[in-house]
Design a protein around this motif. Structure first.
Motif, PDB file in Angstrom:
ATOM      1  N   GLN A  51       0.939  -1.046   0.048  1.00  0.00           N
ATOM      2  CA  GLN A  51       0.030   0.048   0.106  1.00  0.00           C
ATOM      3  C   GLN A  51       0.971   1.367   0.059  1.00  0.00           C
ATOM      4  OE1 GLN A  51      -3.140   0.291  -0.502  1.00  0.00           O
ATOM      5  NE2 GLN A  51      -3.660  -1.809  -0.652  1.00  0.00           N
ATOM      6  N   ALA A  52       2.094   1.200   0.764  1.00  0.00           N
ATOM      7  CA  ALA A  52       2.758   2.349   0.839  1.00  0.00           C
ATOM      8  C   ALA A  52       3.506   2.580  -0.457  1.00  0.00           C
ATOM      9  CB  ALA A  52       3.968   2.086   2.014  1.00  0.00           C
ATOM     10  N   VAL A  53       3.939   1.572  -1.111  1.00  0.00           N
ATOM     11  CA  VAL A  53       4.451   1.890  -2.396  1.00  0.00           C
ATOM     12  C   VAL A  53       3.573   2.653  -3.248  1.00  0.00           C
ATOM     13  CG1 VAL A  53       5.647   0.656  -4.614  1.00  0.00           C
ATOM     14  CG2 VAL A  53       5.851  -0.136  -2.143  1.00  0.00           C
ATOM     15  N   LYS A  54       2.131   2.138  -3.115  1.00  0.00           N
ATOM     16  CA  LYS A  54       1.308   2.658  -4.304  1.00  0.00           C
ATOM     17  C   LYS A  54       1.090   4.160  -3.836  1.00  0.00           C
ATOM     18  CE  LYS A  54      -0.792  -1.805  -4.848  1.00  0.00           C
ATOM     19  NZ  LYS A  54      -1.661  -3.015  -4.278  1.00  0.00           N
ATOM     20  N   ALA A  55       1.085   4.284  -2.559  1.00  0.00           N
ATOM     21  CA  ALA A  55       0.798   5.686  -2.116  1.00  0.00           C
ATOM     22  C   ALA A  55       1.853   6.482  -2.395  1.00  0.00           C
ATOM     23  CB  ALA A  55       0.513   5.809  -0.569  1.00  0.00           C
ATOM     24  N   GLN A 285       7.812   2.495   5.783  1.00  0.00           N
ATOM     25  CA  GLN A 285       6.453   1.883   6.391  1.00  0.00           C
ATOM     26  C   GLN A 285       6.763   0.366   6.869  1.00  0.00           C
ATOM     27  OE1 GLN A 285       4.269   3.979   6.983  1.00  0.00           O
ATOM     28  NE2 GLN A 285       4.997   5.391   5.824  1.00  0.00           N
ATOM     29  N   ALA A 286       7.638  -0.241   6.165  1.00  0.00           N
ATOM     30  CA  ALA A 286       7.903  -1.791   6.880  1.00  0.00           C
ATOM     31  C   ALA A 286       8.547  -1.457   8.137  1.00  0.00           C
ATOM     32  CB  ALA A 286       9.041  -2.438   5.818  1.00  0.00           C
ATOM     33  N   LEU A 287       9.507  -0.746   8.394  1.00  0.00           N
ATOM     34  CA  LEU A 287      10.038  -0.528   9.690  1.00  0.00           C
ATOM     35  C   LEU A 287       9.020   0.069  10.784  1.00  0.00           C
ATOM     36  CD1 LEU A 287      13.600   0.970   8.889  1.00  0.00           C
ATOM     37  CD2 LEU A 287      12.738  -1.661   9.023  1.00  0.00           C
ATOM     38  N   ARG A 288       8.174   0.991  10.148  1.00  0.00           N
ATOM     39  CA  ARG A 288       7.270   1.824  11.147  1.00  0.00           C
ATOM     40  C   ARG A 288       6.143   0.818  11.295  1.00  0.00           C
ATOM     41  NH1 ARG A 288       9.142   6.749  12.238  1.00  0.00           N
ATOM     42  NH2 ARG A 288       9.775   8.017  10.502  1.00  0.00           N
ATOM     43  N   GLY A 289       5.783   0.013  10.705  1.00  0.00           N
ATOM     44  CA  GLY A 289       4.602  -0.846  10.667  1.00  0.00           C
ATOM     45  C   GLY A 289       4.693  -2.080  11.832  1.00  0.00           C
ATOM     46  N   ASP A 290       3.572  -2.607  11.988  1.00  0.00           N
ATOM     47  CA  ASP A 290       3.615  -3.793  12.952  1.00  0.00           C
ATOM     48  C   ASP A 290       4.553  -5.006  12.521  1.00  0.00           C
ATOM     49  OD1 ASP A 290       2.757  -5.885  14.619  1.00  0.00           O
ATOM     50  OD2 ASP A 290       0.696  -5.983  13.704  1.00  0.00           O
ATOM     51  N   LEU A 291       5.324  -5.469  13.549  1.00  0.00           N
ATOM     52  CA  LEU A 291       6.329  -6.266  12.936  1.00  0.00           C
ATOM     53  C   LEU A 291       5.814  -7.766  13.095  1.00  0.00           C
ATOM     54  CD1 LEU A 291       9.647  -4.879  14.413  1.00  0.00           C
ATOM     55  CD2 LEU A 291       8.564  -4.536  12.252  1.00  0.00           C
ATOM     56  N   THR A 292       4.348  -7.876  13.268  1.00  0.00           N
ATOM     57  CA  THR A 292       3.921  -9.376  13.564  1.00  0.00           C
ATOM     58  C   THR A 292       4.457 -10.290  12.184  1.00  0.00           C
ATOM     59  OG1 THR A 292       2.083  -8.428  14.642  1.00  0.00           O
ATOM     60  CG2 THR A 292       1.933 -10.745  14.042  1.00  0.00           C
ATOM     61  N   CYS A 293       4.199  -9.512  10.989  1.00  0.00           N
ATOM     62  CA  CYS A 293       4.627 -10.177   9.774  1.00  0.00           C
ATOM     63  C   CYS A 293       5.824 -10.942   9.763  1.00  0.00           C
ATOM     64  CB  CYS A 293       4.236  -9.371   8.449  1.00  0.00           C
ATOM     65  SG  CYS A 293       5.328  -7.733   8.512  1.00  0.00           S
ATOM     66  N   VAL A 294       6.839  -9.987  10.349  1.00  0.00           N
ATOM     67  CA  VAL A 294       8.486 -10.414  10.413  1.00  0.00           C
ATOM     68  C   VAL A 294       8.554 -11.808  11.420  1.00  0.00           C
ATOM     69  CG1 VAL A 294      10.418  -9.713  11.123  1.00  0.00           C
ATOM     70  CG2 VAL A 294       9.300  -8.073   9.998  1.00  0.00           C
ATOM     71  N   HIS A 295       7.582 -11.847  12.466  1.00  0.00           N
ATOM     72  CA  HIS A 295       7.952 -12.707  13.332  1.00  0.00           C
ATOM     73  C   HIS A 295       7.168 -13.900  12.963  1.00  0.00           C
ATOM     74  CE1 HIS A 295       8.128  -9.177  16.202  1.00  0.00           C
ATOM     75  NE2 HIS A 295       9.283  -9.604  15.890  1.00  0.00           N
ATOM     76  N   GLU A 296       6.130 -13.787  11.886  1.00  0.00           N
ATOM     77  CA  GLU A 296       5.378 -14.975  11.509  1.00  0.00           C
ATOM     78  C   GLU A 296       6.202 -15.693  10.454  1.00  0.00           C
ATOM     79  OE1 GLU A 296       0.571 -13.403  11.964  1.00  0.00           O
ATOM     80  OE2 GLU A 296       1.584 -13.292  10.104  1.00  0.00           O
ATOM     81  N   MET A 297       6.933 -14.837   9.545  1.00  0.00           N
ATOM     82  CA  MET A 297       7.739 -15.406   8.591  1.00  0.00           C
ATOM     83  C   MET A 297       8.902 -16.203   9.150  1.00  0.00           C
ATOM     84  SD  MET A 297       8.055 -12.742   5.302  1.00  0.00           S
ATOM     85  CE  MET A 297       7.679 -10.996   6.254  1.00  0.00           C
ATOM     86  N   THR A 298       9.398 -15.674  10.461  1.00  0.00           N
ATOM     87  CA  THR A 298      10.501 -16.245  11.141  1.00  0.00           C
ATOM     88  C   THR A 298      10.227 -17.510  11.573  1.00  0.00           C
ATOM     89  OG1 THR A 298      11.736 -14.217  11.498  1.00  0.00           O
ATOM     90  CG2 THR A 298      12.172 -16.019  13.063  1.00  0.00           C
TER      91      THR A 298
END
Ligand code: PMP
Ligand code: GLU
Length: 418
Positions: A51-55, A285-298
């Motif tokens: 979304q951030a890229v599109k914006a 936006q990746a760094l400022r956003g929720d890191l749940t996605c990172v933890h799920e991938m890990t």
């Protein structure tokens, strides 16, 4: 044909990228290859980042930006890097300690160019990522390889570090979690290595912590905790691995030495102007956003790690150490050297066509990878690319189904060796 400079002529092509390209070409030609060659998460980029890229496109972020990175991304990266350091008060890094580059690869290359001159020695604990040595050579420095061993969990010891240091040593490049071994340095080992470096004030440190989110031992220890060394330390990170954003090409370095950041920025200003603006916005936006996605991938990587470890147990001739971070398995395959492929195997036919005498023989990790590619239809990378020719590397950043299928193919191919 134009003359290629000696400096570039001596650089080898990236073996990881070369194997990935070879596997892709075979696939495009209709061969059913499974690629375990490239270290790249298979997950889609998180939705909020897209979304951030599109914006950013709609906001017309299509012009040059500041050389060192957008203020927003530099601030976000500073906060992100500081979040890994357990300090009682205050942030370790501020925005102006950050230089944003085109991937962590360029950040490392910039740091080495900026710190290393002709004849300077750079200590590289091996096995190590394929590009460090070539970057050192580009800077006309001399790589000094210090071998770590599977028996020591592929960790550099303080004694080996001390022994490798000479009056010409300018830099140590160290990676945790490690590519290709999956080794993770704990806080105690980092601190003991730091004690050695404190006795040698002329040595800078590049700590490549690009895989620090992909760590299976709980919190990943960081070199940034070594406050007494911070004025000569460059920390490297980025969004490629943690956020599955390899193609965005955004990484950065963090350093408390302002003159270093200034020099690096000067170099980057002559080389690239700045990293792609919309990609910087996405990374912010990746760094400022929720890191749940990172933890799920890990978590998914950890499950895959457990699976590939379990499937490795009955592969004949493999000796493995359980990786504690990143997404690579690095088995020792020396027990397979000296074995023969079947005379009618693709490997033997290929070697015969090349005019090799004993064309069924597997002599090395390079040849085992060739065999696995041609007869197992699985692409791996030889350990020789990482300075350790007793091993091969498999990237398990792919689906569990692919891991199962690839390991089955590898087992079958190896069982056919005599
Ligand atoms: N360091 C290591 C250890 C890596 O494995 C990679 C992977 N490419 C990089 C740096 C470079 O990362 P990037 O894709 O952000 O350039
Ligand atoms: N770091 C990844 C790897 O080791 C990507 C390829 C590269 O940059 O060398 O496979």
């Amino acid at each position: 044909m134009m003359h290629i400079s000696d400096r570039i002529a001596q650089i080898s092509a990236s073996p990881t990228l070369a194997m990935a390209a070879k596997a892709a070409a075979m696939k495009a030609a209709g061969v059913n290859i499974l690629s375990m060659s490239l270290g790249e998460p298979d997950f889609p980029t998180p939705a909020h980042v897209k979304q951030a890229v599109k914006a950013a496109v709609d906001a017309d972020m299509s012009h040059y930006g500041p050389v060192a990175g957008t203020p927003g991304l530099r601030a976000a990266a500073a906060a992100y890097m500081s979040s890994f350091v357990e300090r009682k008060s205050g942030d370790t890094f501020a925005s102006d300690d950050i230089l944003v580059s085109v991937g962590a690869k360029q950040a490392i290359c910039n740091a080495i160019e900026t710190l290393v001159g002709k004849g300077d020695e750079v200590i590289l604990p091996t096995p190590c990522w394929v590009s460090y040595s070539e970057m050192v050579k580009l800077a006309e420095g001399t790589p000094v390889y210090v071998r770590t061993r599977m028996e020591d969990d592929f960790l550099l010891t303080p004694e080996a570090l001390e022994t490798a240091i000479t009056p010409r040593t300018r830099l140590l490049v160290i990676c945790t979690p490690n590519n290709p071994t999956g080794a993770v340095y704990d806080a105690e080992r980092i601190s003991r290595l730091a004690q050695v470096l404190l006795r040698h004030p002329n040595i800078a440190i590049v700590a490549d912590e690009i895989y620090n989110q992909i760590c299976y031992t709980g919190t990943c220890a960081t070199w940034a905790e070594q406050t007494e060394l911070l004025d000569r330390m460059v920390l490297v990170n980025g969004v490629s691995k943690a956020f599955a954003m390899t193609g965005y090409r955004i990484g950065w370095l963090a350093c408390k030495d302002k003159s270093f950041i200034k020099a690096c920025t000067r170099l980057q200003g002559q080389q690239i102007t700045c990293a792609t603006m919309v990609a910087q916005s996405a990374a912010e936006q990746a760094l400022r956003g929720d890191l749940t996605c990172v933890h799920e991938m890990t978590q998914a990587f950890e499950k895959r790690r457990d699976l590939i470890m379990q499937l490795s147990q009955d592969i004949p001739g493999w000796k493995v150490r359980c990786p504690k971070g990143a997404f690579y398995l690095f088995p020792d395959v020396t027990a397979l050297f000296g074995k023969h492929a079947a005379a009618d195997s693709s490997y033997a036919q290929h070697k015969a066509a090349e005019g090799v005498d004993d064309h069924t023989l597997i002599r090395s990790a390079d040849e085992l990878c060739e065999y696995l590619l041609l007869d197992g239809l699985v692409a791996c990378v030889s350990g020789s690319a990482f300075g350790e020719d007793t091993c091969i590397r498999l990237s398990y950043a792919c689906s569990e189904q692919q891991i199962r299928e690839a390991m089955q193919r590898i087992r079958t191919a190896i069982q056919q060796l005599v």
